[in-house]
Design an enzyme around this catalytic site. Structure first.
Site, PDB file in Angstrom:
ATOM      1  CE  LYS A   1     -60.209  56.403 -41.366  1.00  0.00           C
ATOM      2  NZ  LYS A   1     -60.705  55.834 -42.586  1.00  0.00           N
TER       3      LYS A   1
ATOM      4  CG  ASP B   1     -60.345  42.356 -28.850  1.00  0.00           C
ATOM      5  OD1 ASP B   1     -59.154  42.218 -28.383  1.00  0.00           O
ATOM      6  OD2 ASP B   1     -61.527  42.339 -28.266  1.00  0.00           O
TER       7      ASP B   1
ATOM      8  CE1 TYR C   1     -58.257  54.086 -26.789  1.00  0.00           C
ATOM      9  CE2 TYR C   1     -56.750  52.013 -26.107  1.00  0.00           C
ATOM     10  CZ  TYR C   1     -57.895  52.670 -26.659  1.00  0.00           C
ATOM     11  OH  TYR C   1     -58.831  51.657 -27.368  1.00  0.00           O
TER      12      TYR C   1
ATOM     13  CG  ASP D   1     -57.878  47.988 -27.552  1.00  0.00           C
ATOM     14  OD1 ASP D   1     -57.977  46.747 -27.421  1.00  0.00           O
ATOM     15  OD2 ASP D   1     -58.681  48.942 -26.829  1.00  0.00           O
TER      16      ASP D   1
ATOM     17  CG  ASP E   1     -61.099  52.464 -43.473  1.00  0.00           C
ATOM     18  OD1 ASP E   1     -59.798  52.573 -43.491  1.00  0.00           O
ATOM     19  OD2 ASP E   1     -61.628  53.082 -44.177  1.00  0.00           O
TER      20      ASP E   1
END
Ligand code: ATP
Length: 356
Positions: free
Chosen positions: A189, A250, A138, A246, A222
């Site tokens: 990752k 959630d 971002y 992010d 993942d």
């Protein structure tokens, strides 16, 4: 008596309902003999401001916030304004302008909350996710060219700096060290993203040497989603990039029972600027203006705000009041399957603060 200057930015949608509720609860805490007071200044920035002035906040908005002790933020989002405008024009402008590079999201299953993980007891899920909040995916680096032509191209470049990764790793290791289990999971990752994420892993290993008493492991993002669902007790503190955290946070909020409960803090650990605290939910236009919003996410954000100000006893008092309210199903809002209204939950928390 110390008076803390708090900037309140309700923003859009249910932010306009939950932020006044948060102020009411903080006032009740002060009135109940906390030993300090609050001076609130409200800023009407957000979607309505955009319609009137063509921007989400004024150019000199950061200057108005600079002298505050902390910021309480509601939400930014408006069905008539593109999401990237509402996000970059207000929340990210403050996060980036004040270099709030650590986004901290605690997750627990509060008493009385029916969480979807049937094989887990509330004690098994007690996490803090640390999100890198200033760069990565971002960073805003990228662009579009040849717009509207068949050769149109668009890029979003994930940008990671050694300084940025070092400081968030150090913050995360320090936070893990302060918690009883002293356990940190570094989310990565680096199998697929073989440049920036490999540097991320390397720096994690370097910083880990400064914290020999913290146990740490590495998990692919993942695999981390599955681990959160299947082995929640194996996690304690997590650190992840802007995008990965992010998404994970959630998931964490949903696993803990509702988006309406979860809090977050955008922290400048060096305290050069005010830090900003907010519920993680958005503007929820489907329920706005009806008094149905769950204010618990905002109240828990107020707990984080108090901790940041060093008012640990008051923070613990407010958390106790919140937990005693969530424990009563008659005080659950619609998102938790109940019928209570924002005002019912707010006055119940205030009542418990007064009559402890
Ligand atoms: P935004 O576009 O501003 O990110 P959103 O409107 O997509 O936000 P979210 O806040 O992400 O909505 O929440 C999704 C849904 O969850 C809402 O539409 C609402 O029904 C419910 N919800 C979220 N927060 C709350 C809350 N505090 N109390 C009750 N319901 C909530």
């Amino acid at each position: 008596m110390k008076t803390y200057r708090i900037a309140c930015i309700p923003g859009d949608g249910i932010g306009k309902e939950v932020i006044p509720a948060g102020q009411e609860v903080l006032q009740a805490l002060a009135a109940a003999g906390a030993g300090f007071g609050f001076a609130f200044t409200s800023f009407g920035w957000g979607g309505d401001w955009y319609r009137a002035h063509g921007q989400m906040m004024p150019d000199d908005g950061l200057e108005a916030l600079r002298g505050m002790d902390a910021i309480l933020f509601g939400s930014a989002g408006d069905p008539q304004i593109p999401d990237h405008v509402t996000l970059w024009g207000l929340r990210l402008k403050i996060c980036q302008g004040f270099d709030q590079y650590a986004n901290v999201r605690p997750t627990r299953i509060l008493p009385g909350i029916d969480a979807p993980l049937k094989r887990c007891t509330p004690r098994d899920l007690d996490w803090v996710i640390v999100r890198e909040n200033s760069e990565g995916e971002y960073a805003g680096v990228g662009g579009r060219a040849h717009q509207g032509h068949p050769i149109e191209v668009a890029t979003d470049v994930s940008m990671m700096t050694r300084a940025g990764v070092e400081r968030i790793m150090r913050f995360a290791f320090r936070l893990a060290q302060s918690r009883p289990r002293k356990l940190l999971t570094v989310v990565t990752k680096s199998n697929a993203q073989r440049h920036a994420m490999v540097m991320w892993d390397q720096i994690a290993a370097e910083v880990a040497r400064e914290f020999p008493d913290v146990r740490w492991d590495k998990e692919l993002v993942d695999a981390c989603t599955a681990r959160m669902v299947n082995r929640p007790a194996s996690l304690d503190t997590l650190v992840a990039t802007n995008l990965h955290a992010d998404i994970l946070s959630d998931l964490a909020a949903a696993l803990a029972g509702s988006l309406g409960i979860a809090p977050t803090g955008n922290i400048d650990p060096e305290r050069r600027y005010p830090s900003m605290f907010e519920p993680i939910h958005g503007s929820a236009f489907d329920i706005m203006g009806q008094g149905l919003a769950n204010p618990i996410g905002t109240f828990w954000s107020c707990v984080m705000l108090l901790e940041h100000l060093g008012e640990h006893e008051a923070a613990a008092r407010l958390m106790q009041a919140i937990e005693s309210v969530t424990a009563d199903p008659a005080l659950h809002t619609g998102d938790l399957g109940g019928k209570a209204r924002t005002a019912d939950v707010t006055s119940a928390v205030c009542h418990r603060l007064k009559n402890r």
